[in-house]
Design a protein around this motif. Structure first.
Motif, short mmCIF file in Angstrom:
data_model
loop_
_atom_site.label_atom_id
_atom_site.label_comp_id
_atom_site.label_asym_id
_atom_site.label_seq_id
_atom_site.Cartn_x
_atom_site.Cartn_y
_atom_site.Cartn_z
N TYR A 184 0.87 -1.41 0.08
CA TYR A 184 0.05 0.05 0.18
C TYR A 184 1.00 1.24 0.05
CZ TYR A 184 -2.99 3.40 1.80
OH TYR A 184 -3.62 4.80 2.48
N ARG A 185 2.01 1.12 0.82
CA ARG A 185 2.76 2.37 0.72
C ARG A 185 3.81 2.66 -0.41
NH1 ARG A 185 3.51 0.29 6.49
NH2 ARG A 185 5.43 -0.67 5.61
N GLY A 186 3.74 1.39 -1.19
CA GLY A 186 4.65 1.55 -2.37
C GLY A 186 6.04 1.05 -2.02
N GLU A 187 6.32 0.03 -1.04
CA GLU A 187 7.45 -0.39 -0.80
C GLU A 187 7.93 -1.87 -0.98
OE1 GLU A 187 7.14 0.24 3.37
OE2 GLU A 187 7.27 2.58 3.18
N ASN A 188 7.00 -2.48 -2.00
CA ASN A 188 7.24 -3.65 -2.20
C ASN A 188 7.49 -3.77 -3.83
OD1 ASN A 188 7.19 -6.49 -2.82
ND2 ASN A 188 6.13 -7.00 -0.97
N GLU A 189 8.49 -3.50 -4.35
CA GLU A 189 8.58 -3.61 -5.95
C GLU A 189 8.61 -4.94 -6.36
OE1 GLU A 189 11.86 -1.38 -6.82
OE2 GLU A 189 11.21 0.62 -6.16
N THR A 190 8.91 -5.82 -5.63
CA THR A 190 8.96 -7.23 -6.03
C THR A 190 7.53 -7.53 -6.46
OG1 THR A 190 10.72 -7.73 -4.58
CG2 THR A 190 9.33 -9.92 -5.61
N GLY A 196 2.51 1.76 -4.75
CA GLY A 196 1.69 2.87 -4.03
C GLY A 196 0.23 2.38 -3.98
N HIS A 197 -0.64 3.59 -4.01
CA HIS A 197 -2.01 3.26 -3.89
C HIS A 197 -2.89 4.35 -4.64
CE1 HIS A 197 -0.94 5.40 -0.04
NE2 HIS A 197 -2.22 6.34 -0.42
N ILE A 198 -4.00 4.18 -4.67
CA ILE A 198 -5.10 5.14 -5.20
C ILE A 198 -5.12 6.19 -4.25
CG2 ILE A 198 -7.40 5.54 -5.99
CD1 ILE A 198 -7.53 2.49 -6.94
N PRO A 199 -4.86 7.57 -4.73
CA PRO A 199 -5.13 8.51 -3.95
C PRO A 199 -6.50 8.50 -3.17
CG PRO A 199 -4.28 9.33 -5.82
CD PRO A 199 -4.66 8.10 -6.17
N GLY A 200 -6.43 8.77 -1.77
CA GLY A 200 -7.51 8.83 -0.95
C GLY A 200 -7.83 7.48 -0.40
N ALA A 201 -7.26 6.43 -1.12
CA ALA A 201 -7.62 4.96 -0.45
C ALA A 201 -7.21 4.73 1.06
CB ALA A 201 -6.95 3.91 -1.51
N LYS A 202 -7.84 3.92 1.65
CA LYS A 202 -7.50 3.65 2.87
C LYS A 202 -7.10 2.03 3.03
CE LYS A 202 -10.74 6.95 5.26
NZ LYS A 202 -11.67 6.86 6.35
N ASN A 203 -6.29 1.57 3.97
CA ASN A 203 -5.76 0.16 3.79
C ASN A 203 -6.31 -0.68 5.08
OD1 ASN A 203 -2.47 -0.90 4.85
ND2 ASN A 203 -3.60 -1.73 3.05
N ARG A 204 -7.05 -1.71 4.57
CA ARG A 204 -7.00 -2.59 5.72
C ARG A 204 -7.01 -4.25 5.18
NH1 ARG A 204 -9.74 -4.60 10.41
NH2 ARG A 204 -10.85 -6.57 10.05
N PHE A 205 -5.50 -4.62 5.61
CA PHE A 205 -5.04 -5.65 5.17
C PHE A 205 -6.06 -7.03 5.31
CE2 PHE A 205 -1.26 -8.98 6.08
CZ PHE A 205 -1.58 -9.23 4.67
N ARG A 277 -2.76 8.07 -14.35
CA ARG A 277 -3.67 7.78 -13.44
C ARG A 277 -2.73 8.39 -12.15
NH1 ARG A 277 -5.61 2.35 -15.48
NH2 ARG A 277 -7.14 3.02 -16.98
N PRO A 278 -3.16 9.01 -11.22
CA PRO A 278 -2.34 9.41 -10.12
C PRO A 278 -2.03 8.49 -9.18
CG PRO A 278 -4.51 10.10 -9.74
CD PRO A 278 -4.28 9.76 -11.24
N VAL A 279 -0.86 8.40 -8.61
CA VAL A 279 -0.42 7.50 -7.64
C VAL A 279 0.10 8.08 -6.34
CG1 VAL A 279 1.36 5.67 -6.96
CG2 VAL A 279 0.18 5.75 -9.18
N ALA A 280 -0.34 7.66 -5.09
CA ALA A 280 0.10 8.15 -3.87
C ALA A 280 0.90 6.86 -3.00
CB ALA A 280 -1.54 8.46 -2.96
N THR A 281 1.61 7.49 -2.24
CA THR A 281 2.66 6.76 -1.60
C THR A 281 2.68 6.96 -0.18
OG1 THR A 281 4.77 8.18 -2.28
CG2 THR A 281 4.20 6.32 -3.78
N GLY A 282 3.22 6.17 0.58
CA GLY A 282 3.36 6.45 2.24
C GLY A 282 2.29 5.94 2.78
N ALA A 283 2.18 6.21 4.22
CA ALA A 283 1.05 5.64 4.98
C ALA A 283 -0.24 6.54 4.80
CB ALA A 283 1.43 5.98 6.30
#
Length: 283
Positions: A184-190, A196-205, A277-283
């Protein structure tokens, strides 16, 4: 009729029922042969194998030449034919299981609801719960006589990539991403070359829906945990990497009595395929 979850002990009482169909949905995103190999080594009696890539997904590129994601929805007519091949009729109780907390079985659960079949449940705790009770495994395959299920009014809703793009401006709906936090944060390039994630999206693993024993949390706890994410379920859009584990969140919502959330089938794999399409990264 079981419409969300079923326990191992209950399933064990119906292994030879003509009106029950059991489907093994094991898979490994990094090893496409792992599910079939595991099924050959041992599976629940009378289970049939459901392949996430060929049985539960459609063509990655649509008729318009556009990429639809890693696991786009199959054509409805093709899915109905596949379900009939497994011996499913309109009144059949279907049970899906995997060895991954329900992450793949939930996709089959959602697909059956998509074509209007309510009698489908996921084995709570999956294969681990089955084996922990000392229940038998077999190697023999047991094909069924062809079924005659027909498509009925869908019990689910979906949104398109265009709908999600439009929502960026209106923010009428809340997108909930079922991937692990690092993805979600954009830290797993494998797994996600474009992170990253869709701007405004929330995370629920999706694994947050499970207790320590691998079974789903109870309805009250799930309802409490989903409450901060959106105002109401019909206002929510569930997505993930390719529209598979998002179904786990949809199943958890149904267990919690929060019906009406939509699936974005293309999910992140479709979204990030277009650099416009826009991409957001981080928490």
């Amino acid at each position: 009729m079981h419409t969300t979850l079923i326990g191992a002990a209950e399933l064990s009482q119906h292994l030879t029922d003509d009106n029950w169909v059991i489907l093994d949905c094991r898979h490994d995103l990094m090893n496409p042969n792992a599910g079939r190999d595991g099924f050959a080594i041992g599976h629940i009696q009378n289970a049939q194998f459901a392949n996430i890539d060929s049985d539960l997904s459609g063509a990655k590129v649509g008729a318009d030449g556009k990429f639809r994601g890693r696991h786009p929805l199959p054509e409805r007519a093709v899915l109905i034919d596949t379900l009939r091949g497994w011996g499913i009729n309109d009144g059949t109780q279907v049970v899906a299981y995997d060895a991954h907390g329900g992450m793949f079985a939930a996709r089959l659960w959602w697909l059956l609801r998509w074509v209007g079949h309510p009698a489908v449940a996921v084995l709570d705790g999956g294969l681990a719960a089955w084996q922990s009770q000392g229940l038998p495994m077999v190697t023999a395959e047991a094909p069924r006589a062809r079924g005659a299920i027909i498509e009925r009014v869908s019990l689910t809703t979906t949104v398109s990539v265009e709908d999600v793009v439009a929502n960026l401006g209106t923010q009428v709906r809340t997108v909930v991403d079922a991937r692990a936090a690092d993805r979600y944060r954009g830290e797993n390039e494998t797994i996600d070359p474009v992170g990253g994630h869709i701007p405004g999206a929330k995370n629920r693993f999706f694994k947050d829906n499970l207790s320590a024993d691998g079974r789903f949390k109870d309805a009250a706890q799930l309802k409490e945990e989903f409450a901060p994410l959106f105002a109401s379920a019909p206002q929510a859009i569930m997505q993930c990497g390719s529209g598979v584990t998002a179904c786990h969140n949809l199943l958890a919502l149904e267990v919690a009595g929060l019906s009406g959330a939509a699936l974005y089938p293309g999910s992140w794999s479709e979204w990030c395929a277009d650099p416009a399409r826009p991409v957001a990264t981080g928490a």
